[in-house]
Structures are given as C-alpha cells and as structure tokens.
Design a protein around this motif. Structure first.
Motif, PDB file in Angstrom:
ATOM      1  N   ILE A   1      95.889  -2.131  23.456  1.00 45.24           N
ATOM      2  CA  ILE A   1      95.200  -3.170  22.689  1.00 45.24           C
ATOM      3  C   ILE A   1      94.531  -4.119  23.678  1.00 45.24           C
ATOM      4  CG2 ILE A   1      95.468  -5.051  21.036  1.00 45.24           C
ATOM      5  CD1 ILE A   1      97.916  -3.539  19.948  1.00 45.24           C
ATOM      6  N   TRP A   2      93.245  -4.289  23.522  1.00 42.99           N
ATOM      7  CA  TRP A   2      92.472  -5.073  24.475  1.00 42.99           C
ATOM      8  C   TRP A   2      92.866  -6.545  24.444  1.00 42.99           C
ATOM      9  CZ3 TRP A   2      86.638  -3.619  25.143  1.00 42.99           C
ATOM     10  CH2 TRP A   2      86.547  -2.272  25.508  1.00 42.99           C
ATOM     11  N   LEU A   3      92.767  -7.178  25.605  1.00 41.40           N
ATOM     12  CA  LEU A   3      92.966  -8.622  25.672  1.00 41.40           C
ATOM     13  C   LEU A   3      91.701  -9.387  25.302  1.00 41.40           C
ATOM     14  CD1 LEU A   3      95.311  -8.839  28.764  1.00 41.40           C
ATOM     15  CD2 LEU A   3      95.837  -9.552  26.424  1.00 41.40           C
ATOM     16  N   ARG A   4      90.622  -8.678  25.113  1.00 38.01           N
ATOM     17  CA  ARG A   4      89.434  -9.288  24.512  1.00 38.01           C
ATOM     18  C   ARG A   4      89.593  -9.168  23.002  1.00 38.01           C
ATOM     19  NH1 ARG A   4      83.544  -8.803  26.656  1.00 38.01           N
ATOM     20  NH2 ARG A   4      82.366  -9.962  25.085  1.00 38.01           N
ATOM     21  N   PRO A   5      89.604 -10.264  22.263  1.00 39.35           N
ATOM     22  CA  PRO A   5      89.792 -10.149  20.811  1.00 39.35           C
ATOM     23  C   PRO A   5      88.504  -9.741  20.107  1.00 39.35           C
ATOM     24  CG  PRO A   5      89.541 -12.446  21.424  1.00 39.35           C
ATOM     25  CD  PRO A   5      89.518 -11.657  22.713  1.00 39.35           C
ATOM     26  N   LEU A   6      88.651  -9.334  18.877  1.00 39.38           N
ATOM     27  CA  LEU A   6      87.498  -9.070  18.033  1.00 39.38           C
ATOM     28  C   LEU A   6      86.904 -10.402  17.590  1.00 39.38           C
ATOM     29  CD1 LEU A   6      85.684  -7.277  16.215  1.00 39.38           C
ATOM     30  CD2 LEU A   6      87.481  -7.394  14.485  1.00 39.38           C
ATOM     31  N   THR A   7      85.626 -10.612  17.914  1.00 39.33           N
ATOM     32  CA  THR A   7      84.913 -11.786  17.418  1.00 39.33           C
ATOM     33  C   THR A   7      83.725 -11.269  16.603  1.00 39.33           C
ATOM     34  OG1 THR A   7      83.820 -11.932  19.583  1.00 39.33           O
ATOM     35  CG2 THR A   7      85.714 -13.386  19.200  1.00 39.33           C
ATOM     36  N   ASP A   8      82.643 -10.929  17.291  1.00 37.74           N
ATOM     37  CA  ASP A   8      81.532 -10.258  16.620  1.00 37.74           C
ATOM     38  C   ASP A   8      81.786  -8.750  16.647  1.00 37.74           C
ATOM     39  OD1 ASP A   8      80.176 -12.680  16.268  1.00 37.74           O
ATOM     40  OD2 ASP A   8      79.354 -12.551  18.299  1.00 37.74           O
TER      41      ASP A   8
ATOM     42  N   ALA B   1     109.536  -1.820  14.883  1.00 38.36           N
ATOM     43  CA  ALA B   1     109.128  -0.465  15.249  1.00 38.36           C
ATOM     44  C   ALA B   1     108.825  -0.326  16.736  1.00 38.36           C
ATOM     45  CB  ALA B   1     107.895  -0.054  14.443  1.00 38.36           C
ATOM     46  N   VAL B   2     108.633  -1.441  17.437  1.00 41.34           N
ATOM     47  CA  VAL B   2     108.194  -1.413  18.835  1.00 41.34           C
ATOM     48  C   VAL B   2     109.381  -1.256  19.775  1.00 41.34           C
ATOM     49  CG1 VAL B   2     107.116  -2.793  20.663  1.00 41.34           C
ATOM     50  CG2 VAL B   2     106.088  -2.704  18.382  1.00 41.34           C
ATOM     51  N   ALA B   3     109.234  -0.334  20.729  1.00 40.43           N
ATOM     52  CA  ALA B   3     110.269  -0.116  21.746  1.00 40.43           C
ATOM     53  C   ALA B   3     109.971  -0.877  23.027  1.00 40.43           C
ATOM     54  CB  ALA B   3     110.406   1.370  22.058  1.00 40.43           C
ATOM     55  N   ARG B   4     108.699  -0.860  23.460  1.00 41.03           N
ATOM     56  CA  ARG B   4     108.295  -1.496  24.706  1.00 41.03           C
ATOM     57  C   ARG B   4     106.845  -1.934  24.615  1.00 41.03           C
ATOM     58  NH1 ARG B   4     112.359   1.444  26.868  1.00 41.03           N
ATOM     59  NH2 ARG B   4     113.182   0.917  28.949  1.00 41.03           N
ATOM     60  N   ILE B   5     106.510  -2.952  25.428  1.00 36.92           N
ATOM     61  CA  ILE B   5     105.128  -3.353  25.641  1.00 36.92           C
ATOM     62  C   ILE B   5     104.941  -3.526  27.143  1.00 36.92           C
ATOM     63  CG2 ILE B   5     103.385  -5.138  25.264  1.00 36.92           C
ATOM     64  CD1 ILE B   5     104.711  -5.737  22.590  1.00 36.92           C
ATOM     65  N   PHE B   6     103.933  -2.861  27.692  1.00 35.11           N
ATOM     66  CA  PHE B   6     103.669  -2.936  29.123  1.00 35.11           C
ATOM     67  C   PHE B   6     102.523  -3.910  29.386  1.00 35.11           C
ATOM     68  CE2 PHE B   6     105.378   1.317  28.294  1.00 35.11           C
ATOM     69  CZ  PHE B   6     106.490   1.287  29.124  1.00 35.11           C
ATOM     70  N   VAL B   7     102.752  -4.845  30.315  1.00 36.94           N
ATOM     71  CA  VAL B   7     101.752  -5.844  30.682  1.00 36.94           C
ATOM     72  C   VAL B   7     101.761  -6.015  32.195  1.00 36.94           C
ATOM     73  CG1 VAL B   7     101.972  -7.101  28.491  1.00 36.94           C
ATOM     74  CG2 VAL B   7     103.352  -7.800  30.472  1.00 36.94           C
ATOM     75  N   ASN B   8     100.704  -6.606  32.726  1.00 34.74           N
ATOM     76  CA  ASN B   8     100.694  -6.989  34.126  1.00 34.74           C
ATOM     77  C   ASN B   8     101.802  -8.019  34.381  1.00 34.74           C
ATOM     78  OD1 ASN B   8      99.710  -8.852  36.457  1.00 34.74           O
ATOM     79  ND2 ASN B   8      98.422  -7.030  36.630  1.00 34.74           N
TER      80      ASN B   8
ATOM     81  N   ASP C   1      96.110  -5.350  33.152  1.00 34.00           N
ATOM     82  CA  ASP C   1      95.622  -6.721  33.277  1.00 34.00           C
ATOM     83  C   ASP C   1      94.501  -7.042  32.288  1.00 34.00           C
ATOM     84  OD1 ASP C   1      93.871  -5.007  34.491  1.00 34.00           O
ATOM     85  OD2 ASP C   1      93.899  -5.972  36.453  1.00 34.00           O
ATOM     86  N   ALA C   2      94.013  -6.021  31.574  1.00 34.89           N
ATOM     87  CA  ALA C   2      92.961  -6.235  30.581  1.00 34.89           C
ATOM     88  C   ALA C   2      93.367  -5.747  29.197  1.00 34.89           C
ATOM     89  CB  ALA C   2      91.669  -5.541  31.015  1.00 34.89           C
ATOM     90  N   HIS C   3      94.556  -5.209  29.088  1.00 34.95           N
ATOM     91  CA  HIS C   3      95.078  -4.762  27.791  1.00 34.95           C
ATOM     92  C   HIS C   3      96.604  -4.812  27.839  1.00 34.95           C
ATOM     93  CE1 HIS C   3      95.456  -0.945  30.064  1.00 34.95           C
ATOM     94  NE2 HIS C   3      96.479  -0.704  29.249  1.00 34.95           N
ATOM     95  N   PHE C   4      97.208  -4.764  26.673  1.00 37.00           N
ATOM     96  CA  PHE C   4      98.653  -4.549  26.618  1.00 37.00           C
ATOM     97  C   PHE C   4      98.924  -3.236  25.906  1.00 37.00           C
ATOM     98  CE2 PHE C   4      97.588  -7.299  23.039  1.00 37.00           C
ATOM     99  CZ  PHE C   4      98.380  -6.890  21.977  1.00 37.00           C
ATOM    100  N   HIS C   5      99.892  -2.528  26.423  1.00 36.02           N
ATOM    101  CA  HIS C   5     100.205  -1.168  25.990  1.00 36.02           C
ATOM    102  C   HIS C   5     101.457  -1.228  25.118  1.00 36.02           C
ATOM    103  CE1 HIS C   5     101.455   3.157  27.486  1.00 36.02           C
ATOM    104  NE2 HIS C   5     101.753   2.971  26.207  1.00 36.02           N
ATOM    105  N   VAL C   6     101.308  -0.897  23.864  1.00 31.33           N
ATOM    106  CA  VAL C   6     102.424  -0.919  22.921  1.00 31.33           C
ATOM    107  C   VAL C   6     102.956   0.497  22.734  1.00 31.33           C
ATOM    108  CG1 VAL C   6     103.166  -1.485  20.579  1.00 31.33           C
ATOM    109  CG2 VAL C   6     101.447  -2.907  21.713  1.00 31.33           C
ATOM    110  N   ARG C   7     104.271   0.620  22.773  1.00 32.35           N
ATOM    111  CA  ARG C   7     104.934   1.912  22.575  1.00 32.35           C
ATOM    112  C   ARG C   7     105.958   1.776  21.455  1.00 32.35           C
ATOM    113  NH1 ARG C   7     106.928   4.685  27.834  1.00 32.35           N
ATOM    114  NH2 ARG C   7     104.758   5.414  27.695  1.00 32.35           N
ATOM    115  N   LEU C   8     105.826   2.600  20.429  1.00 33.62           N
ATOM    116  CA  LEU C   8     106.791   2.595  19.335  1.00 33.62           C
ATOM    117  C   LEU C   8     108.010   3.444  19.686  1.00 33.62           C
ATOM    118  CD1 LEU C   8     104.773   2.878  16.003  1.00 33.62           C
ATOM    119  CD2 LEU C   8     105.083   0.909  17.517  1.00 33.62           C
TER     120      LEU C   8
END
Length: 277
Positions: free
Chosen positions: A124-131, A174-181, A210-217
């Motif tokens: 999931i990107w660290l840039r949010p949805l805007t436009d 439902a989430v087991a881990r989230i990987f971040v910088n 460093d530009a996204h977070f990785h979610v693992r179920l």
C-alpha cells in the motif's frame, strides 16, 4: 496391467517439470486456478487457487501499475483492502493507492518480490489517493519516499502520507504482519504511548519499504495447507530490537544473489495449481 502411453509420457516429463523455474511457470499464467479459495505453502514458497482480481477502482482506492497484472488476491485480502480503505477515509484520508498483490495463481514472479506468492500480501503506497489517476499516470506516478538516508524521516512528506492507515491495518484481526522501513517504525513508536498500541508488535522493520507498507494476512480459515509465519516476538519492538536497525550491522553484509525457485521447491499442490485448466 498395461500403462497407457500418455501416462508414460506424463511420468517421463515430471522430472523436467520439477526442475522448471517456478517464476516461468507461474508468470506465464494469467487466469486464476479454478475451484474454491485455497492457499498452499508459505508466503515465499507457495501458490493459491480461487483468486479474485481486485478492482482497479473503488470509492476509497485506486490500484496502481495495472500493466503488471498483479492485482490477484485471495478473497480475504480483497475484503480486507475494502475494509481498510473505508477506515482510512473515516480517519481523514481521501483514499489509498494500492500497489502489488500477486499473480493469478501466485507463485514466484519473474521480477520483484520474493514473497507475494499466496494471495495474502499487498503493498500500500505511502502516497494517498487524492486526485484519481488516469491510466497513463498509474504507470509513471511515484509514491512518497518518506525516508532520507537510513535514519531520517522526511517530515513534510510524512505529514502528507497515508501513514495514518498503518495502525488501522495493524489493528485488523486478519493481519499477521506489516513491513515498514525502520525509520517509519521508529516514528510510529514515538507518536504513540505504549498503552495505546497493542498492534505495534505486528509492525516489523525491514529493508526498503520507505515508500509503501507491506501488509501480510494470516492464513485464512479453510486453507489447511497454508503455512503461517511464527508469531512476532513478544513486546512492541520499540526498544533494543529497533535500535539495531540504526547501527551499521544490518547493512554491512554482502548481499548474495537469490537462487531461483524451481517447481520442486514449492508444495506438490502447486504443480496442479499452475497446470489446472
């Protein structure tokens, strides 16, 4: 009993198929394996059947890099993403930009991820949805790299980022881990009181991210041959364990080339998954 000729030919071909690079076998398939949703093996040595293609657009999300065809997920992951994107909007974000999930039948990819093989991982990107981005922009637009060097947070981009969705994701059962910088993990540790963060142990520092977070179920119900990781270590990971990432040690080793996985490295069920009509 006489064995039919086609069976003999199939048996003769099995050793060659077992030695085939798994990323070639799975990378050449663009449709999901038929049958009910099932996960086989582990996140970095596995596959899945009954995948769904996550929609490119929804009221609270937009998927990116559509040309990669990596929007395939187990139904549990697709449901989680809709749930998270709605919660992120309630938390003040317009929505989320969704990166890679996995291939139609999982397995190793020809480029990129080592994991993302079971339909249970998503970036999931660290840039949010805007436009809402148009089709061309989805291929060239970049996320926010919120980390400068190894130790510093880009405060301006951090404030604009979708980082507030990370605790929301971590709190989901439902989430087991989230990987971040590691820098992001430290920022989250500093921004919350220990009493308010029972979810923090799920957030794991890892190279990159460093530009996204990785979610693992975690393995979903109904997939008995899915292999979960061991639970995260006890504690919130905000002390000495995190301090290690701000030394030279994690970055001083010589990186070794990865060995390509063959079909023989994957669970036996993956041979049937990749060849099913």
């Amino acid at each position: 009993m006489r064995i039919p000729a086609f069976c003999l030919a199939l048996l003769a071909a099995l050793p060659a198929f077992a030695a085939e690079p798994a990323h070639e076998a799975f990378g050449d398939v663009s449709t999901p394996a038929p049958g009910p949703a099932q996960v086989f093996g582990s996140y970095a040595k596995g596959c899945h059947a009954g995948a769904v293609q996550f929609p490119a657009d929804g009221p609270t999300w937009a998927a990116m890099r559509l040309s990669r065809d990596r929007r395939w997920a187990q139904p549990a992951l697709a449901d989680f993403l809709v749930r998270l994107a709605d919660r992120a909007r309630d938390a003040g974000l317009d929505g989320l930009l969704i990166g890679d999930m996995g291939q139609a039948r999982g397995g190793p990819m020809k480029s990129g991820h080592r994991s993302h093989q079971t339909g249970l991982d998503v970036d999931i990107w660290l840039r949010p949805l805007t436009d809402r981005p148009h089709a061309g922009a989805r291929e060239i637009l970049s996320s926010y790299d919120v980390v400068q060097g190894r130790k510093t947070l880009d405060e301006a981009l951090w404030r604009k980022s979708s980082a507030r969705a990370i605790p929301l994701a971590a709190a989901d059962p439902a989430v087991a881990r989230i990987f971040v910088n590691p820098v992001i993990k430290r920022a989250l540790c500093q921004a919350t009181r220990s009493v308010d963060r029972p979810w923090m142990s799920k957030i794991r520092p890892w190279w990159g991210h460093d530009a996204h977070f990785h979610v693992r179920l975690a393995c979903p119900a109904g997939s008995p041959r899915c292999e979960d990781q061991p639970p995260p270590p006890a504690g919130d990971g905000c002390g000495k364990e995190l301090d290690w990432w701000f030394t030279d040690e994690p970055y001083s080793g010589e990186s070794k080339p990865r060995k390509d996985l063959t079909m023989a490295d994957l669970p036996d069920a993956c041979r049937a998954v990749v060849s099913a009509n």
